[in-house]
Design a protein around this motif. Structure first.
Motif, short mmCIF file in Angstrom:
data_model
loop_
_atom_site.label_atom_id
_atom_site.label_comp_id
_atom_site.label_asym_id
_atom_site.label_seq_id
_atom_site.Cartn_x
_atom_site.Cartn_y
_atom_site.Cartn_z
N HIS A 85 78.58 57.35 -17.96
CA HIS A 85 77.71 58.48 -17.66
C HIS A 85 78.38 59.31 -16.57
CE1 HIS A 85 74.96 55.41 -19.33
NE2 HIS A 85 74.26 56.43 -19.76
N SER A 91 70.73 52.21 -19.46
CA SER A 91 71.56 51.86 -20.60
C SER A 91 73.02 51.76 -20.16
CB SER A 91 71.43 52.92 -21.70
OG SER A 91 71.81 54.20 -21.21
N SER A 100 74.84 63.07 -19.46
CA SER A 100 75.75 62.54 -20.49
C SER A 100 77.06 63.33 -20.52
CB SER A 100 75.08 62.58 -21.86
OG SER A 100 74.71 63.91 -22.20
#
Length: 226
Positions: free
Chosen positions: A101, A97, A72
């Motif tokens: 990133h 998701s 992240s």
């Protein structure tokens, strides 16, 4: 295969690399002249909203272990999206998701002999928002291990740190980013920092573990074109 992951190899490699722009002068790339068994090299990070690619080639043709790692934030906890052992690999991976990133690609010599390699990373083909060249290249190199990476143009600030003395080498490259045309910095130390300039040429950085122990190290070029 996991969602969003593809693999291409063989005669497709050159065509795919051309389409992705994975050239010798890619910021998120590393080329290793000596990778001792047990050593690992990782590219710097890229930020992408649609996954990342890994391209890896073992010029000495023994299988090496390649990975795409996601976090992240640069330096944050990582999830391994791809890990495969082969002498050549091109794979794309996307997170489960959506959203931005951070990714970096790594190679580990899991064979029993020294390897010569090429490692490149690039954002996924559907990325709209992305940024390359974030943070340093990192490595754990056995004695004699050596690789190059971290590209800049005309001017950059080099920083490198290691737990043991290593040889840092910053060089200006020819127009094809293949051959050295000028030595901008060569020093053996546990750390180095220097602003370097070239006459309109690409710049990259190299490191050689000249110690008798394993080196845990990182280096980075920042500044104009970095």
């Amino acid at each position: 295969m996991p969602r969003g992951r593809t693999r291409l190899a063989g005669s497709m490699a050159v065509l795919v690399l051309g389409a992705l722009g994975l050239s010798t002068g890619t910021a998120n790339a590393a080329t290793g002249t000596v990778l001792p068994p047990g050593s690992t090299v990782c590219t710097d990070h890229l930020r992408s909203d649609a996954g990342a690619y890994v391209y890896g080639l073992s010029y000495t043709r023994q299988p090496l272990t390649w990975s795409i790692r996601m976090s992240s934030s640069p330096g944050g906890a990582e999830t391994v999206l791809v890990e495969t052992t082969d002498d050549e690999v091109i794979e794309n991976a996307e997170p489960a998701s959506p959203g931005d990133h951070y990714y970096r690609d790594c190679v580990t010599n899991t064979s029993d002999s020294e390897a010569v390699f090429r490692l490149s990373a690039l954002q996924g083909p559907d990325a709209v928002s992305y940024e390359l060249g974030i943070g340093p290249h990192t490595a754990t190199l056995g004695p004699g291990g050596a690789f190059c990476g971290e590209f800049a143009f005309e001017a950059a600030h080099f920083t490198g740190t290691s737990n043991v003395p290593v040889e840092w080498h910053v060089r200006a490259l020819d127009q094809d980013s293949l051959e050295e045309v000028a030595d901008l910095l060569t020093v053996t130390a546990t750390s180095a920092a220097r602003t370097v300039t070239s006459a309109g040429q690409a710049i990259d950085a190299c490191v050689t573990n000249t110690s008798t122990g394993t080196a845990t190290l990182s280096f980075q070029l920042t500044g104009a074109g970095g």
